[in-house]
Design an enzyme around this catalytic site. Structure first.
Site, PDB file in Angstrom:
ATOM      1  N   GLU A   1       0.908  -1.238   0.091  1.00 52.85           N
ATOM      2  CA  GLU A   1       0.017   0.055  -0.203  1.00 52.85           C
ATOM      3  C   GLU A   1       0.754   1.263  -0.003  1.00 52.85           C
ATOM      4  OE1 GLU A   1      -3.675   0.295   0.124  1.00 52.85           O
ATOM      5  OE2 GLU A   1      -2.875   1.909  -0.686  1.00 52.85           O
TER       6      GLU A   1
ATOM      7  N   VAL B   1       2.770   3.442  -3.185  1.00 49.19           N
ATOM      8  CA  VAL B   1       2.072   4.408  -4.165  1.00 49.19           C
ATOM      9  C   VAL B   1       1.156   5.351  -3.346  1.00 49.19           C
ATOM     10  CG1 VAL B   1       0.757   4.808  -6.068  1.00 49.19           C
ATOM     11  CG2 VAL B   1       2.044   2.670  -6.106  1.00 49.19           C
TER      12      VAL B   1
ATOM     13  N   GLY C   1      13.240  20.169   3.004  1.00 47.82           N
ATOM     14  CA  GLY C   1      13.303  18.665   2.970  1.00 47.82           C
ATOM     15  C   GLY C   1      12.219  18.029   2.180  1.00 47.82           C
TER      16      GLY C   1
ATOM     17  N   LYS D   1       5.226   4.977 -10.215  1.00 50.23           N
ATOM     18  CA  LYS D   1       3.975   4.826  -9.276  1.00 50.23           C
ATOM     19  C   LYS D   1       2.751   4.609 -10.095  1.00 50.23           C
ATOM     20  CE  LYS D   1       5.487   7.649  -5.432  1.00 50.23           C
ATOM     21  NZ  LYS D   1       5.593   9.185  -5.154  1.00 50.23           N
TER      22      LYS D   1
END
Lengths: 398, 398
Positions: B123, B126, B181, B199
Site C-alpha cells: 500500500e 504508491v 526537506g 507509481k
C-alpha cells in the site's frame, strides 16, 4: 460462482443487477463469480430483462441453500429488518445500502452475522459509491481518527452549488434540484440535515466501536442560506457547504450537522454539485479525503456489489466491522471552539467585532451589512454573547 | 500478539516502529496486536528507545519462527529483494513502501507469497498513506476502471504550488523545497517525472493484472514550467500540475507523465502543496478521488502498518493482489486525444489558432504572447502540426 439474491428492485436494486451482469468479467477477476438467482419485489416488471428471476415471496430465497449472498436494497427498517435478520440466521451474508436500518439495527445485525459465520456489510449506506466504510476499518487501521468532516448529501450540495454559481435563492435551487431528480418531492430529510446526520452517526459509531445515539445530534439544515451569504464566503476565498462532522476527544464524541464556511485551501472546496467528500483527520496520516458520487443508481450499486464480492471471497466467515450495541451519548457541542463567519447589520457591526474579535473581513458597510470572521470562541460562549447582539443576521461556523 | 520485524531503520522504518508502539491500542481494536521484535539495520543507534531490538544480521529474523510479519522499509532492489524473497519463502508476510522493488519484482514476489501461504502487500509504495492499492483491489471490485489521473509526487506538487502562489521561478522553488526537506539533493527522479511514472506503472499493473513495462513510458518533468504559464492557467480558472496518467482502452493501455493543465471544476485542483491526489474514472462509480499525504514519515508508515494489520488478520493465508509476470507494452500516446493549452509568440498566434482551433483564450497579445485552449486533437496530429509552428513557446496537455 456464488448465487445471490437482490431484495428490492427499485433504483439501487436494479443497479445492483445491472452491475453484476454488465461487469461479470471484471468481477470474475476479483472473486470466483457472482450470479443473481432471485430478485424479490412485491411488484411485477413485465418485459424486464431479468423478469425470470423475480419472486414475490422471500421464503423462496431464504430456504434456497445455494443462495449465499443477499443484497438488501429495500430501504426502511420494517420488512428489510425482518428479512435481513432471517437471511443472516440462515447463514447468508447481507450487503446493504439501507442507512436507516444500519443506523438503527446495525449492531444487532452484525452480531447475528458473526454468530452465524456470515457477514453484514454496508459500504453503500454512507457516501454511496465512495469506499469509506472499508477505508476506515480495513485501511486506516493504525490510525487514531480525530475527526471526520463530511459533505454527505448530494441534494443539499447541489442546491448550495447552484446558489453559489447562479446567485439564485434557496427555493429556486430546490425546485431545480427536484426537476432534475436530485431532490425528493418531500425533501425534508435532506434539506434539514437528517440524512447526513444519520450518515455521520454511522461513521462515528464505526470509529468508536459503540453505537452513537444520534437522536440528540445538533442538526441545522440549509433552508436559511441566502445567495449573499455565499458571496461573503467567496470574498474570503471559501464557500458554504452542509457539513456533517464528528470529533473524537479524550472525554467523548461530538457530532453535528450544519452549514459551514469552508475556508480557502480546504480540499472540501472541490466537492461540488452532487458529489460527496469526506475529510478524515487522523494522527499519523494527518488529512485524507475521499471524494465521489454519494448517490445515484450505479454508484451506489457499485458499493453494494463490492461488498458482495467481499462476501464471495470469504465464504462461511465473518468479515466487515460494526459497532457494539453499547450506546454512547453525544457530548454537548457547546464545548467546541469555532471561528464564525458573521453577517451583521451595519449598526451592530462594531459591537459584534468587539464581542468576538475580527480576523478577516468579507465586506464592510455594503447594503447596510458587514460580514467578518471571528476569532475562535466556544459555541457556548458564542451563543451567550449572540443573545445580546440582535444585529447579527446569520452566522456560519468555520 | 503477532511478532514483526522492521528491515531498515531509516525515516519510514522508524516511523513504522513509532506507529506500532504509539497506536498499539488502536491497532489492538483491529487485530490481535502487533509487536516489533527486531529492527534490522547495518548502523547502530546508540540511545535510541528501541535499541534493544536492533540486529545487524537478517538471518536472526529469518530463522525466528515467531516472526510472522516483516516490514521492508530499506528501499532499492538489492538486499531488499533478497531479504524479501527469503522472508516470503519462510512463510513470513512482507509489507513494503519500496516502489522500486514493487515495480521491478512485485509479480515474482507476490507469486512466491502465494506459493508459501503468506502475503506481499505494498500500500505504501504508491501515494504514501492514501489507501489506493486496497481501494482498487478490495473496494472497486465491480468497477471497470477506465483511467487514473494521479498527482503522485509531493516534491513537484509543492514546487508548482509555490511557483503559482508566489510567482517564483522553478529554480528558486526547487531550492526552497530542498531547504524544507521536500526535495532531495539530487531531485532528478522527482522533477523529471521518473518517480510518478513508477507509481502509475504500479497502479496500471494492478488494474490490468499484468506487468506494465514502464521503461517506454513518456515522461516529461517540470523543469520547463514558468510562472507565466501558471498565470495563463489561472486566467482560465485552472492550474498546472505534474500528472501521471494511465488509460485502459479496448486495444491496450496508455500511460504517461507530464505537466498538465487542470481545468476549472476538476477536483484535482484542490490537491496542493505536498499533497497527492488520485482521480479514478470507472464505469459505474464515475469519478472518485483519493487525497492525502503521499510521503512523510508517519503517513507512509501508517500504510505499512495498515498492511501489517491485514497480515495479522489473515495468518497463513495469501491476501492482497498483484499482477502476473506477463509483460504488457504501453501503447503509443500518439493515439490519444487532448486539448492543449498553447503559449504562442504573438506573431504566430493566428497560424496556431487556425491549425488547432481555439476554445478559450487565457490572454491575447500581452508581453508579445497569446495563450489559448485548442480544440481536441490527437497527440500524433498535434506534434505534426507543431513542427510547422515555431512560434509555439510551450504547451500543456489538458
Amino acid at each position: 460462482m456464488t448465487e445471490a439474491a437482490v431484495l428490492g428492485y427499485g433504483t439501487v436494486g436494479s443497479g445492483v443487477v445491472e452491475v453484476i451482469e454488465k461487469n461479470a468479467e471484471v468481477i470474475a477477476k476479483r472473486c470466483e463469480g457472482l450470479h443473481v438467482k432471485y430478485i424479490l419485489d412485491l411488484r411485477d416488471f413485465p418485459g424486464d430483462p431479468y423478469e425470470d428471476r423475480l419472486v414475490h415471496d422471500v421464503d423462496v430465497i431464504l430456504s434456497d441453500e445455494s443462495v449465499k449472498v443477499v443484497c438488501e436494497t429495500m430501504g426502511g427498517a420494517g420488512a428489510a429488518y425482518d428479512f435481513t435478520k432471517r437471511a443472516l440466521m440462515a447463514g447468508k451474508s447481507v450487503c446493504t445500502s439501507n442507512k436507516e436500518l444500519v443506523e438503527l439495527h446495525g449492531a444487532e445485525l452484525a452480531r447475528i452475522a458473526k454468530e452465524h459465520n456470515c457477514s453484514y456489510l454496508f459500504e453503500a449506506s454512507v457516501g454511496g459509491g465512495i469506499p469509506l466504510i472499508r477505508t476506515i476499518y480495513r485501511a486506516l487501521t493504525a490510525e487514531r481518527i480525530e475527526s471526520i468532516f463530511g459533505i454527505l448529501n448530494g441534494t443539499t450540495n447541489y442546491i448550495l452549488h447552484r446558489m453559489e454559481l447562479a446567485g439564485i435563492a434557496f427555493d429556486e435551487a430546490l425546485k431545480e434540484a427536484q426537476e432534475l431528480g436530485y431532490a425528493e418531492k418531500d425533501p425534508t430529510a435532506d434539506i434539514e440535515g437528517h440524512d447526513p446526520a444519520r450518515k455521520i452517526a454511522i461513521l462515528a459509531s464505526l470509529v468508536l466501536g459503540k453505537k452513537v445515539d444520534y437522536s440528540s445530534m445538533y442538526m441545522e439544515g440549509i433552508t436559511k442560506v441566502e445567495p449573499v451569504d455565499m458571496e461573503y464566503a467567496k470574498a474570503l476565498g471559501g464557500s458554504i457547504k452542509l457539513v456533517a462532522m464528528c470529533e473524537f476527544a479524550e472525554n467523548g464524541v461530538y457530532a453535528m450537522v450544519s452549514p459551514r464556511f469552508i475556508p480557502k485551501d480546504n480540499p472540501l472546496l472541490c466537492v461540488r454539485d452532487v458529489f460527496n467528500g469526506v475529510l478524515i483527520h487522523s494522527d499519523m496520516l494527518d488529512d485524507s479525503m475521499y471524494y465521489g458520487r454519494g448517490a445515484g443508481k450505479l454508484a451506489t450499486a457499485s458499493a453494494v456489489v463490492g461488498d458482495a464480492v467481499e462476501c464471495v471471497n470469504h465464504p462461511g466467515k465473518n468479515v466487515g466491522h460494526c459497532w457494539s450495541e453499547e450506546k454512547v451519548q453525544l457530548k454537548d457541542i457547546g464545548d467546541l471552539s469555532f471561528r464564525y463567519l458573521l453577517r451583521v447589520k451595519q449598526e451592530g457591526a462594531a459591537a459584534a467585532e468587539a464581542a468576538f474579535g475580527c480576523e478577516a473581513k468579507a465586506q464592510e458597510g455594503v447594503n447596510g451589512e458587514t460580514a467578518f470572521l471571528t476569532a475562535p470562541v466556544t459555541e457556548r460562549d458564542f451563543q451567550k454573547k449572540l443573545a445580546d447582539l440582535p444585529a447579527v443576521i446569520r452566522y456560519y461556523r468555520v
